[in-house]
Design a protein around this motif. Structure first.
Motif, PDB file in Angstrom:
ATOM      1  N   ARG A 148      89.377 -57.424  29.083  1.00 14.75           N
ATOM      2  CA  ARG A 148      90.075 -57.492  27.794  1.00 14.75           C
ATOM      3  C   ARG A 148      91.327 -56.646  27.854  1.00 14.75           C
ATOM      4  O   ARG A 148      91.333 -55.541  28.384  1.00 14.75           O
ATOM      5  CB  ARG A 148      89.201 -56.954  26.648  1.00 14.75           C
ATOM      6  N   LYS A 189      93.102 -59.757  24.115  1.00 10.30           N
ATOM      7  CA  LYS A 189      92.952 -61.104  24.669  1.00 10.30           C
ATOM      8  C   LYS A 189      92.029 -61.065  25.886  1.00 10.30           C
ATOM      9  O   LYS A 189      91.879 -60.044  26.536  1.00 10.30           O
ATOM     10  CB  LYS A 189      94.314 -61.665  25.085  1.00 10.30           C
ATOM     11  N   ASN A 190      91.434 -62.222  26.192  1.00  9.98           N
ATOM     12  CA  ASN A 190      90.620 -62.321  27.392  1.00  9.98           C
ATOM     13  C   ASN A 190      91.519 -62.508  28.609  1.00  9.98           C
ATOM     14  O   ASN A 190      92.315 -63.447  28.661  1.00  9.98           O
ATOM     15  CB  ASN A 190      89.662 -63.504  27.295  1.00  9.98           C
ATOM     16  N   VAL A 191      91.380 -61.624  29.565  1.00  9.88           N
ATOM     17  CA  VAL A 191      92.183 -61.703  30.779  1.00  9.88           C
ATOM     18  C   VAL A 191      91.512 -62.671  31.755  1.00  9.88           C
ATOM     19  O   VAL A 191      90.327 -62.542  32.066  1.00  9.88           O
ATOM     20  CB  VAL A 191      92.318 -60.313  31.428  1.00  9.88           C
ATOM     21  N   GLU A 219      99.618 -59.994  33.256  1.00 10.79           N
ATOM     22  CA  GLU A 219      98.293 -60.412  32.798  1.00 10.79           C
ATOM     23  C   GLU A 219      98.349 -61.871  32.390  1.00 10.79           C
ATOM     24  O   GLU A 219      99.222 -62.287  31.626  1.00 10.79           O
ATOM     25  CB  GLU A 219      97.840 -59.556  31.605  1.00 10.79           C
ATOM     26  N   TYR A 268      96.368 -64.787  30.460  1.00 11.78           N
ATOM     27  CA  TYR A 268      95.305 -65.014  29.478  1.00 11.78           C
ATOM     28  C   TYR A 268      94.974 -66.496  29.440  1.00 11.78           C
ATOM     29  O   TYR A 268      95.609 -67.318  30.101  1.00 11.78           O
ATOM     30  CB  TYR A 268      95.754 -64.537  28.089  1.00 11.78           C
ATOM     31  N   GLU A 269      93.991 -66.828  28.607  1.00  8.32           N
ATOM     32  CA  GLU A 269      93.644 -68.248  28.458  1.00  8.32           C
ATOM     33  C   GLU A 269      94.844 -69.021  27.905  1.00  8.32           C
ATOM     34  O   GLU A 269      95.036 -70.187  28.236  1.00  8.32           O
ATOM     35  CB  GLU A 269      92.431 -68.378  27.529  1.00  8.32           C
ATOM     36  N   GLU A 300     100.780 -65.671  29.301  1.00 10.15           N
ATOM     37  CA  GLU A 300     100.826 -64.582  30.268  1.00 10.15           C
ATOM     38  C   GLU A 300     101.928 -63.624  29.859  1.00 10.15           C
ATOM     39  O   GLU A 300     102.843 -63.983  29.117  1.00 10.15           O
ATOM     40  CB  GLU A 300     101.100 -65.120  31.682  1.00 10.15           C
TER      41      GLU A 300
END
Lengths: 136, 94, 136, 94
Positions: free
Chosen positions: A36, A40-42, A123, A125-126, A129
């Motif tokens: 995280r 956000k989910n990484v 990073e 993310y879903e 970035e």
């Protein structure tokens, strides 16, 4: 041992690199990719390095630590390229005769690495970035 | 009587430098390396002004340093054509 | 992982015990047997533990660290019995979301371990031996 | 009228305790466990006085604590026969 690598870091090898019969204390910092960030989910990370300068700066940091504390050995290994959640991004290991200096030197090295060494983290993310700027 | 050499006789009127780009600066500029021609004296400050004018999004970064020959250079440093130059946006290693 | 053991400590296993997807930082302290102490050459060490109480105190320390800092996991492994120069005597590993707390919690754990956990070290020299009292 | 129970009616006049010894205290006493009989109240302080009288070298330690049932006990703690008691000289783990 001052290394940038696109391969997984073997933490035990980094620790072995600072062993010394005169050192009673070793402090090791391990930075790991979290799942995280920024709420956000990484999905994954990408590290880019200005390699020649990054290596030069890391060597300077190691030399500074040896001037400021009674450090026996310093090892710093940093990943580059694509990393998944849970992978080790950086390992800093310091050996000293006594423990207080091991903690101080190790924390100085990772704090200063994050401020001055030209390595950049993106990073992913879903849903997008972003290039991260250190909290400084 | 021999004429006095002008101060700028040994340096050309302009300096062409190549700049390596990383991270967000590479995304902003759209290339991993660019060349710029700067009037003398080609200081680090002049390079940053030139680049921010050409790529306004560079001004939005919380910091933007210039490295010359693998070390940070201050604003008054005078660049030369063979210097290894890089833009250093906020770092985030570790 | 809170362990007293008469076998060599596998540092990598101790580090693996604190891994967590939520932890971005791991700090590891490793205490190693030095070759010099009290200005004498150390031949070997002998650690004696009041085992039930030592394990209880180590578990209390781990619980305290989790109350004081946002610690994900704590692992402490201490040797007992005879150790040679260069062997690992103790490993403390702490994982946290961010690095500052990892250093603080790890240093607290080893500092407090040395003050309160009933383990005693006898240094054996070429010409004698002595039970050590911590500097406190 | 019922006679008032004396304060010490429920406890014997003396208390026999076993004490585990470690490190330098084991060397001083020459055994890894000893038994002592203490008059009531058998406090931690009374135990330490008794042991230091019997083994004067214990007084030379920079600290000497008593653990009861795996935790440090303060000087006023009253020992019982079934308590797990240990002398704790200066520790030196790590």
């Amino acid at each position: 041992m001052i290394v940038l690598t696109d391969q997984p870091i073997a933490v035990a090898d980094v620790i072995a690199a600072v062993q010394s019969d005169r050192a009673g204390a070793v402090d090791v910092f391990i930075g790991v990719v979290r799942n995280r960030s920024q709420s956000k989910n990484v999905v994954r990370l990408e590290y880019e390095a200005y390699e020649a300068m990054a290596l030069r700066k890391l060597r300077e940091l190691a030399a500074e630590a040896k001037m400021r504390w009674p450090v026996e050995e310093v090892a710093i290994v940093h990943r580059k390229g694509v990393l998944q959640v849970g992978e080790v991004a950086v390992v800093v290991a310091v050996s000293t005769p006594h423990r207080k200096e091991a903690f101080e030197a190790c924390q100085y090295l990772i704090d200063t690495l994050k401020e001055v060494v030209p390595i950049w983290k993106k990073e992913v993310y879903e849903d997008g970035e972003t290039w991260i700027a250190a909290h400084a | 009587m021999i004429a006095k050499t002008p101060d700028n006789a040994t340096q050309p009127a302009a300096c062409r430098v190549r700049i390596a780009l990383f991270g967000v600066t590479k995304d902003i500029v759209g290339q991993s390396e660019i060349s710029r021609t700067l009037p003398q004296p080609a200081t680090v400050a002049a390079l940053l002004d030139d680049l921010k004018a050409a790529y306004p999004r560079l001004s939005g970064l919380s910091s933007l340093a210039v490295a010359v020959n693998n070390d940070y250079a201050d604003a008054a440093y005078c660049l030369r054509e063979n210097d290894e130059i890089a833009l250093i946006p906020p770092v985030s290693g570790g």
